[in-house]
Design a protein around this motif. Sequence first.
Motif, PDB file in Angstrom:
ATOM      1  N   HIS A  22       0.814  -1.225   0.000  1.00  0.00           N
ATOM      2  CA  HIS A  22       0.000   0.000   0.000  1.00  0.00           C
ATOM      3  C   HIS A  22       0.843   1.269   0.000  1.00  0.00           C
ATOM      4  O   HIS A  22       0.447   2.290  -0.570  1.00  0.00           O
ATOM      5  CB  HIS A  22      -0.945  -0.005   1.205  1.00  0.00           C
ATOM      6  CG  HIS A  22      -1.854   1.180   1.253  1.00  0.00           C
ATOM      7  ND1 HIS A  22      -1.620   2.246   2.082  1.00  0.00           N
ATOM      8  CD2 HIS A  22      -2.979   1.468   0.567  1.00  0.00           C
ATOM      9  CE1 HIS A  22      -2.578   3.144   1.904  1.00  0.00           C
ATOM     10  NE2 HIS A  22      -3.417   2.698   0.994  1.00  0.00           N
ATOM     11  N   SER A  23       2.014   1.221   0.586  1.00  0.00           N
ATOM     12  CA  SER A  23       2.860   2.417   0.646  1.00  0.00           C
ATOM     13  C   SER A  23       3.303   2.876  -0.743  1.00  0.00           C
ATOM     14  O   SER A  23       3.670   4.035  -0.928  1.00  0.00           O
ATOM     15  CB  SER A  23       4.082   2.167   1.535  1.00  0.00           C
ATOM     16  OG  SER A  23       4.895   1.165   0.965  1.00  0.00           O
ATOM     17  N   LEU A  24       3.266   1.993  -1.717  1.00  0.00           N
ATOM     18  CA  LEU A  24       3.653   2.372  -3.084  1.00  0.00           C
ATOM     19  C   LEU A  24       2.581   3.203  -3.790  1.00  0.00           C
ATOM     20  O   LEU A  24       2.860   3.845  -4.792  1.00  0.00           O
ATOM     21  CB  LEU A  24       3.949   1.122  -3.918  1.00  0.00           C
ATOM     22  CG  LEU A  24       5.148   0.299  -3.482  1.00  0.00           C
ATOM     23  CD1 LEU A  24       5.275  -0.947  -4.348  1.00  0.00           C
ATOM     24  CD2 LEU A  24       6.414   1.119  -3.559  1.00  0.00           C
ATOM     25  N   MET A  25       1.369   3.193  -3.260  1.00  0.00           N
ATOM     26  CA  MET A  25       0.278   3.919  -3.906  1.00  0.00           C
ATOM     27  C   MET A  25       0.581   5.413  -4.018  1.00  0.00           C
ATOM     28  O   MET A  25       0.349   6.016  -5.056  1.00  0.00           O
ATOM     29  CB  MET A  25      -1.030   3.700  -3.149  1.00  0.00           C
ATOM     30  CG  MET A  25      -2.228   4.255  -3.882  1.00  0.00           C
ATOM     31  SD  MET A  25      -3.755   3.782  -3.091  1.00  0.00           S
ATOM     32  CE  MET A  25      -4.332   5.379  -2.567  1.00  0.00           C
ATOM     33  N   ILE A  30       0.643   6.235 -11.547  1.00  0.00           N
ATOM     34  CA  ILE A  30      -0.073   5.241 -12.351  1.00  0.00           C
ATOM     35  C   ILE A  30      -1.025   4.429 -11.472  1.00  0.00           C
ATOM     36  O   ILE A  30      -2.185   4.218 -11.832  1.00  0.00           O
ATOM     37  CB  ILE A  30       0.924   4.310 -13.088  1.00  0.00           C
ATOM     38  CG1 ILE A  30       1.712   5.116 -14.109  1.00  0.00           C
ATOM     39  CG2 ILE A  30       0.208   3.151 -13.753  1.00  0.00           C
ATOM     40  CD1 ILE A  30       2.877   4.376 -14.728  1.00  0.00           C
ATOM     41  N   ILE A  31      -0.541   4.002 -10.311  1.00  0.00           N
ATOM     42  CA  ILE A  31      -1.397   3.242  -9.394  1.00  0.00           C
ATOM     43  C   ILE A  31      -2.530   4.124  -8.886  1.00  0.00           C
ATOM     44  O   ILE A  31      -3.688   3.697  -8.842  1.00  0.00           O
ATOM     45  CB  ILE A  31      -0.577   2.659  -8.219  1.00  0.00           C
ATOM     46  CG1 ILE A  31       0.413   1.606  -8.738  1.00  0.00           C
ATOM     47  CG2 ILE A  31      -1.497   2.040  -7.167  1.00  0.00           C
ATOM     48  CD1 ILE A  31       1.372   1.081  -7.696  1.00  0.00           C
ATOM     49  N   GLU A  32      -2.209   5.364  -8.512  1.00  0.00           N
ATOM     50  CA  GLU A  32      -3.253   6.279  -8.042  1.00  0.00           C
ATOM     51  C   GLU A  32      -4.324   6.493  -9.102  1.00  0.00           C
ATOM     52  O   GLU A  32      -5.518   6.475  -8.796  1.00  0.00           O
ATOM     53  CB  GLU A  32      -2.643   7.635  -7.652  1.00  0.00           C
ATOM     54  CG  GLU A  32      -1.924   7.626  -6.336  1.00  0.00           C
ATOM     55  CD  GLU A  32      -1.402   9.006  -5.967  1.00  0.00           C
ATOM     56  OE1 GLU A  32      -1.061   9.798  -6.871  1.00  0.00           O
ATOM     57  OE2 GLU A  32      -1.336   9.277  -4.761  1.00  0.00           O
ATOM     58  N   GLU A  33      -3.921   6.678 -10.352  1.00  0.00           N
ATOM     59  CA  GLU A  33      -4.869   6.895 -11.443  1.00  0.00           C
ATOM     60  C   GLU A  33      -5.728   5.651 -11.686  1.00  0.00           C
ATOM     61  O   GLU A  33      -6.934   5.746 -11.891  1.00  0.00           O
ATOM     62  CB  GLU A  33      -4.122   7.265 -12.718  1.00  0.00           C
ATOM     63  CG  GLU A  33      -5.032   7.596 -13.882  1.00  0.00           C
ATOM     64  CD  GLU A  33      -4.256   8.010 -15.122  1.00  0.00           C
ATOM     65  OE1 GLU A  33      -4.843   7.943 -16.210  1.00  0.00           O
ATOM     66  OE2 GLU A  33      -3.073   8.383 -15.008  1.00  0.00           O
ATOM     67  N   MET A  34      -5.107   4.474 -11.649  1.00  0.00           N
ATOM     68  CA  MET A  34      -5.844   3.234 -11.845  1.00  0.00           C
ATOM     69  C   MET A  34      -6.914   3.063 -10.764  1.00  0.00           C
ATOM     70  O   MET A  34      -8.066   2.743 -11.063  1.00  0.00           O
ATOM     71  CB  MET A  34      -4.883   2.045 -11.823  1.00  0.00           C
ATOM     72  CG  MET A  34      -5.570   0.702 -11.934  1.00  0.00           C
ATOM     73  SD  MET A  34      -4.443  -0.688 -11.805  1.00  0.00           S
ATOM     74  CE  MET A  34      -3.750  -0.466 -10.180  1.00  0.00           C
TER      75      MET A  34
END
Length: 94
Positions: A22-25, A30-34
């Motif tokens: 989760h810390s990579l969000m 890209i993850i945030e947009e997805m």
Amino acid sequence: MFIHIGDDHVIQSKDVVAIIDHSLMTSSSIIEEMIFNQRKNRRVVETEEDHVKAIVITNDYIYFSPLSVFTLKKRANMKTTLNKLEDFSEESGG
């Protein structure tokens, strides 16, 4: 095989595309947009924000899990372990 990913959610292991910390969000746009787009489509199953440790991406949904990536990986690999036990019992039981 099924994997319990926390908060009474159980998914099929064959549907898992990725398990992400989760810390990579916050460090990946890209993850945030997805996730933003999937929230609009009502395809995100969330848990309490302060309990989220991993993001499980499947073919149809994104799940926020209170379990760590390591724990989820162990649960996903349980099938391999069970298969090895079955193979062992067949070899020794003959």
